[in-house]
Design a protein around this motif. Structure first.
Motif, PDB file in Angstrom:
ATOM      1  N   UNK A 147      -2.735  15.024   9.554  1.00 26.22           N
ATOM      2  CA  UNK A 147      -1.485  14.311   9.268  1.00 26.22           C
ATOM      3  C   UNK A 147      -1.765  13.192   8.255  1.00 26.22           C
ATOM      4  N   UNK A 148      -0.916  13.065   7.241  1.00 26.47           N
ATOM      5  CA  UNK A 148      -1.036  11.967   6.268  1.00 26.47           C
ATOM      6  C   UNK A 148      -2.425  11.892   5.665  1.00 26.47           C
ATOM      7  N   UNK A 149      -2.836  10.709   5.298  1.00 29.50           N
ATOM      8  CA  UNK A 149      -4.207  10.470   4.846  1.00 29.50           C
ATOM      9  C   UNK A 149      -4.489   8.976   4.861  1.00 29.50           C
ATOM     10  N   UNK A 150      -5.517   8.600   5.554  1.00 30.84           N
ATOM     11  CA  UNK A 150      -5.964   7.207   5.576  1.00 30.84           C
ATOM     12  C   UNK A 150      -4.804   6.210   5.647  1.00 30.84           C
ATOM     13  N   UNK A 151      -4.078   6.270   6.747  1.00 33.32           N
ATOM     14  CA  UNK A 151      -3.005   5.302   6.972  1.00 33.32           C
ATOM     15  C   UNK A 151      -3.585   3.887   6.965  1.00 33.32           C
ATOM     16  N   UNK A 152      -2.768   2.912   6.600  1.00 34.27           N
ATOM     17  CA  UNK A 152      -3.309   1.548   6.658  1.00 34.27           C
ATOM     18  C   UNK A 152      -2.404   0.434   6.165  1.00 34.27           C
ATOM     19  N   UNK A 153      -1.944   0.479   4.891  1.00 33.58           N
ATOM     20  CA  UNK A 153      -1.295  -0.715   4.334  1.00 33.58           C
ATOM     21  C   UNK A 153      -0.056  -1.182   5.122  1.00 33.58           C
ATOM     22  N   UNK A 154       0.116  -2.492   5.167  1.00 31.33           N
ATOM     23  CA  UNK A 154       1.231  -3.097   5.894  1.00 31.33           C
ATOM     24  C   UNK A 154       2.390  -3.421   4.952  1.00 31.33           C
ATOM     25  N   UNK A 155       3.566  -3.589   5.522  1.00 28.42           N
ATOM     26  CA  UNK A 155       4.770  -3.846   4.732  1.00 28.42           C
ATOM     27  C   UNK A 155       5.500  -5.068   5.295  1.00 28.42           C
ATOM     28  N   UNK A 156       6.208  -5.784   4.425  1.00 27.80           N
ATOM     29  CA  UNK A 156       6.897  -7.021   4.816  1.00 27.80           C
ATOM     30  C   UNK A 156       8.355  -7.004   4.375  1.00 27.80           C
ATOM     31  N   UNK A 157       8.954  -5.825   4.318  1.00 27.87           N
ATOM     32  CA  UNK A 157      10.329  -5.726   3.811  1.00 27.87           C
ATOM     33  C   UNK A 157      11.336  -6.113   4.896  1.00 27.87           C
ATOM     34  N   UNK A 158      12.607  -6.162   4.513  1.00 27.32           N
ATOM     35  CA  UNK A 158      13.629  -6.604   5.470  1.00 27.32           C
ATOM     36  C   UNK A 158      13.817  -5.573   6.591  1.00 27.32           C
ATOM     37  N   UNK A 159      13.595  -4.303   6.273  1.00 27.48           N
ATOM     38  CA  UNK A 159      13.640  -3.273   7.308  1.00 27.48           C
ATOM     39  C   UNK A 159      12.574  -3.524   8.364  1.00 27.48           C
ATOM     40  N   UNK A 160      11.382  -3.830   7.894  1.00 18.81           N
ATOM     41  CA  UNK A 160      10.278  -4.101   8.814  1.00 18.81           C
ATOM     42  C   UNK A 160      10.574  -5.369   9.619  1.00 18.81           C
ATOM     43  N   UNK A 161      11.177  -6.372   8.953  1.00 15.85           N
ATOM     44  CA  UNK A 161      11.522  -7.611   9.670  1.00 15.85           C
ATOM     45  C   UNK A 161      12.468  -7.292  10.824  1.00 15.85           C
ATOM     46  N   UNK A 162      13.465  -6.474  10.548  1.00 15.74           N
ATOM     47  CA  UNK A 162      14.447  -6.132  11.591  1.00 15.74           C
ATOM     48  C   UNK A 162      13.765  -5.383  12.738  1.00 15.74           C
TER      49      UNK A 162
END
Ligand code: GLA
Ligand code: ZN
Length: 671
Positions: A147-162
């Motif tokens: 599944x996927x590949x090397x998951x990791x990076x984080x996100x700081x968008x408004x969707x993630x905030x909610x």
């Protein structure tokens, strides 16, 4: 077995046929057969080709390459291709694009460049996984899902905030409870409403100001990304319940709660890219960590380079024999696969200088291909002999990603305090003696061990202290260090004296913690006789130095300098049937080696055999058989002294008394 359809060591790796004209494919197959390749991982980054527009899916090219692989007796580690979304998606649905820690909305490009809480990404990635599973559920080549590949990076968008607020609500229930658990009265950060909570990005100043929040944001991100994986996992499992599923972990890193992730994988797989000059103990520790994620079950070496990388500062070639040696090192520590990135070297973009089994010249008359083919021949001859065999270690290190994160984001007491480095120092002390040590979560079952080491056990999650105490009560030997037992899982200090919940176990109380700049050192002066040096033997220490008082423990060593000269720096405390040790400062490696050697002796732990320095030994067990791996990491010959007759599975030769290995030589001894 990971999948009994292929009952031998899986040997192969990433293959990107979609980067090449189809005329080349039969040539690849010929070379794969010649090298003993039995598995190819594909299509890892082909979403753009599999779904060129919103309603169009094109699987025919994938049908052709999978059929060709099957005709050639080669299986597929079938990737869901969701690590890099197609350009049309980023253009049409900007919610797919993430926002970085500096608050910048990313543009399309690179890979693993999506918001894990994007409804669009979730919808289309799961849909693609399901379509692949429907199409290939009965394909003879299908062996495992990637599944996927090397998951990791984080996100700081408004969707993630909610979504963060939703996650917090589920965890804490009320805003009042959240304020309490995060100590939000500090700097007047009290939240009145869930909407007052914003992701800890650099837009609000230093994102590390609120460590409790930061820790939870990391946990939330790990859970959000895991939900992406889980969506695809469920989709393929529904259609192919008997096919194992994994995703490749990109090494020992703290961006994801890897233990939690491993619980959702059928088999752990990971990508090993050591630097040329890295101590082998670090590499061994990473393998051990991956094995520990699933309580000792065999794992997959999903990627390693056959020769060199492109993304290190210096991308040295693996010297003749080193690729083979490091492959067996993975197997020696529990891998049941040996896989590469990649099989054919790409000719454009950022990985054109990354090594591959088939180099740019395109034929098999290369050193790298010959070494790959030789290893393929050996692995084939081993058949299923080693599969599913287990290691059996009596020492363990407690290692925890949350603790790592908490140490990393804490403000003070020293910028040089590095959780991973501290763990590596203690691991090395065991590695150098060839005493096997598992690397496990503090919440694992400790009952099978005799000796447990927990360097910088800064955070004590609920139940951990009690488990350790029970282990010692039952006769175990336990060692921990400075900066342990300080905080709870929310990074709030346990009041009443350090090391908090471990105080009675260790029989000490730490009053102050001194932090020394690199040029300042103190001395550890031994106070005891015995194997661990003579009275007045000295070692160097620094970084952090605890000023502690005895509350039942015995001082085995004291500081030599400064206003706390004479205060204990190494203590021993009897607790139940066992012993608990505290190392109050960052000690030089020689001290840690001497301490660990003494404690191993006390706990009755011994190396499997006596070997020259630079030889790594491990044992895997299966039924009533025992396999001793002998790995010579030296650039010259080195020997191991045997305690009876052994047969080398790689040569068929029987050895007794002494076995001498060539530079980078390997033996797998049965007996
Ligand atoms: C990672 C990725 C691969 C490749 C290699 C190169 O491990 O999973 O796709 O980029 O790095 O070393
Ligand atoms: Zn986001």
């Amino acid at each position: 077995m990971i999948n009994s359809k292929l009952p031998s060591v899986w040997y192969g790796g990433d293959y990107n046929p979609d980067q090449w004209p189809e005329e080349i494919w039969p040539q690849d197959m010929r070379l794969f057969r010649k090298a003993g390749i039995n598995i190819v991982t594909l299509p890892v980054f082909s979403w753009a080709k599999l779904q060129p527009s919103e309603d169009v899916y094109t699987f025919e090219w994938l049908d052709r390459i999978l059929n060709l692989a099957a005709e050639n007796g080669i299986y597929a580690c079938l990737a869901t291709s969701t690590a890099a979304q197609p350009a049309w998606m980023s253009r049409k649905y900007p919610d797919v694009l993430p926002v970085d820690v500096d608050g910048r909305k990313r543009t399309h490009g690179s890979r693993v460049n999506f918001c894990p809480n994007s409804p669009t990404y979730r919808l289309y990635s799961v849909r693609l996984a399901a379509k692949l599973a429907e199409r290939y559920k009965d394909h003879p080549a299908l062996l495992i899902w990637h599944i996927g590949n090397e998951y990791g990076p984080h996100c700081y968008c408004s969707n993630c905030a909610a979504q963060f607020r939703v996650w917090l609500r589920a965890k804490y229930g009320t805003v009042e409870e959240l304020n309490r658990r995060w100590n939000m009265s500090f700097w007047g950060h009290t939240a009145y409403d869930w909407d007052d909570i914003v992701p800890p990005s650099n837009l609000s100043g230093d994102n590390r100001c609120f460590q409790s929040m930061m820790l939870d944001y990391k946990r939330f991100m790990s859970d959000s990304i895991l939900a992406c994986y889980q969506g695809e996992y469920d989709a393929v499992k529904r259609i192919t319940p008997d096919v194992p599923v994994t995703t490749n972990i990109w090494g020992l890193f703290n961006g994801l709660d890897l233990k939690k992730w491993a619980d959702r994988m059928d088999v752990v797989s990971w990508d090993s890219y050591p630097q040329m000059n890295e101590p082998m103990s670090n590499v061994a520790m990473r393998h051990d960590y991956m094995r520990g994620l699933k309580d000792g079950k065999p794992f997959m070496l999903m990627e390693q380079t056959p020769s060199q990388q492109n993304w290190q500062p210096y991308n040295s070639l693996k010297r003749p024999g080193v690729m083979r040696l490091w492959s067996y090192q993975a197997v020696a520590r529990g891998a049941d696969t040996v896989m590469f990135f990649q099989l054919r070297r790409s000719f454009g973009a950022c990985e054109k200088y990354h090594g591959a089994m088939i180099e740019h010249v395109g034929h098999e008359n290369t050193r790298v291909f010959r070494e790959c083919a030789e290893l393929g021949r050996e692995l084939k001859a081993l058949g299923d002999t080693l599969l599913d065999s287990r290691l059996d270690h009596q020492a363990a290190m407690l290692f925890d990603i949350d603790t790592w994160n908490a140490v990393e984001i804490t403000s003070g007491p020293s910028v040089d305090l590095d959780y991973l480095k501290q763990a590596q120092k203690y691991y090395k002390a065991f590695y150098d003696q060839n005493i096997g040590m598992d690397v496990i979560s503090p919440l694992s079952d400790l009952s099978s061990y005799k000796l447990i080491v927990a360097p910088v056990l800064y955070m004590l999650k609920p139940g951990v202290a009690e488990r350790i105490k029970e282990f010692v009560r039952q006769g175990g030997v336990f060692v921990t260090t400075f900066f342990s037992g300080i905080v709870n899982e929310n990074d709030l200090v346990t009041l009443g004296g350090y090391p908090g919940e471990l105080r009675d176990l260790l029989g000490i109380w730490v009053e102050e913690i001194d932090s020394l700049p690199p040029e300042m050192k103190n001395r550890i002066v031994m106070q005891v006789e015995g194997r661990f040096g003579r009275v007045q033997d000295e070692y160097e220490c620094g970084l952090l130095c605890d000023l502690l008082h005895l509350e039942g423990a015995k001082a085995l060593a004291v500081y030599g300098d400064d206003f706390y000269a004479g205060m204990p720096v190494l203590t021993e405390n009897g607790f139940g049937q066992g012993l608990a040790y505290y190392v109050a400062a960052d000690a030089e490696q020689r001290f840690i080696a001497d301490l660990c050697a003494t404690l191993c002796e006390r706990a009755g732990l011994r190396a499997p055999l006596d070997a020259d320095p630079g030889i790594e030994l491990t044992r895997r067990y299966k039924d009533d058989r025992r396999y001793t791996f002998v790995l010579n990491h030296n650039r010259g010959k080195a020997a191991v002294r045997l305690d009876g007759p052994y047969t080398d599975l790689l040569t068929g030769l029987v050895h007794e008394a002494v076995l001498e290995l060539d530079a980078y030589g390997v033996a797998i001894l049965e007996g």
